[in-house]
Design a protein around this motif. Structure first.
Motif: not given
Length: 66
Positions: A6-12, A2-4, A45-48
């Motif tokens: 992914e966004d959380q992972q990028v913030k981390e 989910a986009a949110n 594909v957004r998983d990675f």
């Protein structure tokens, strides 16, 4: 992914890189990460994506820290 998520992972990721590269400002790191992250817009594909962004940003930060 989910986009949110992914966004959380990028913030981390920005937090981890800020800890790893204390001599580089958090804003600079956030800009580098955002630039690489934008390069994946529209890809199906957004998983990675967060992992790939982390690798590219780390390489760039390593090369500028030398």
């Amino acid at each position: 992914m989910a986009a949110n998520d992914e966004d959380q992972q990028v913030k981390e990721l920005v937090g981890r890189l800020t800890d790893k590269f204390p001599g580089v400002g958090a804003g600079v790191i956030a800009d580098i990460v955002a630039d690489f992250h934008r390069g994946f817009e529209g890809r199906p594909v957004r998983d990675f994506v967060p992992l790939l962004v982390e690798r590219m940003a780390t390489r760039k930060l390593d090369s500028t820290a030398r």
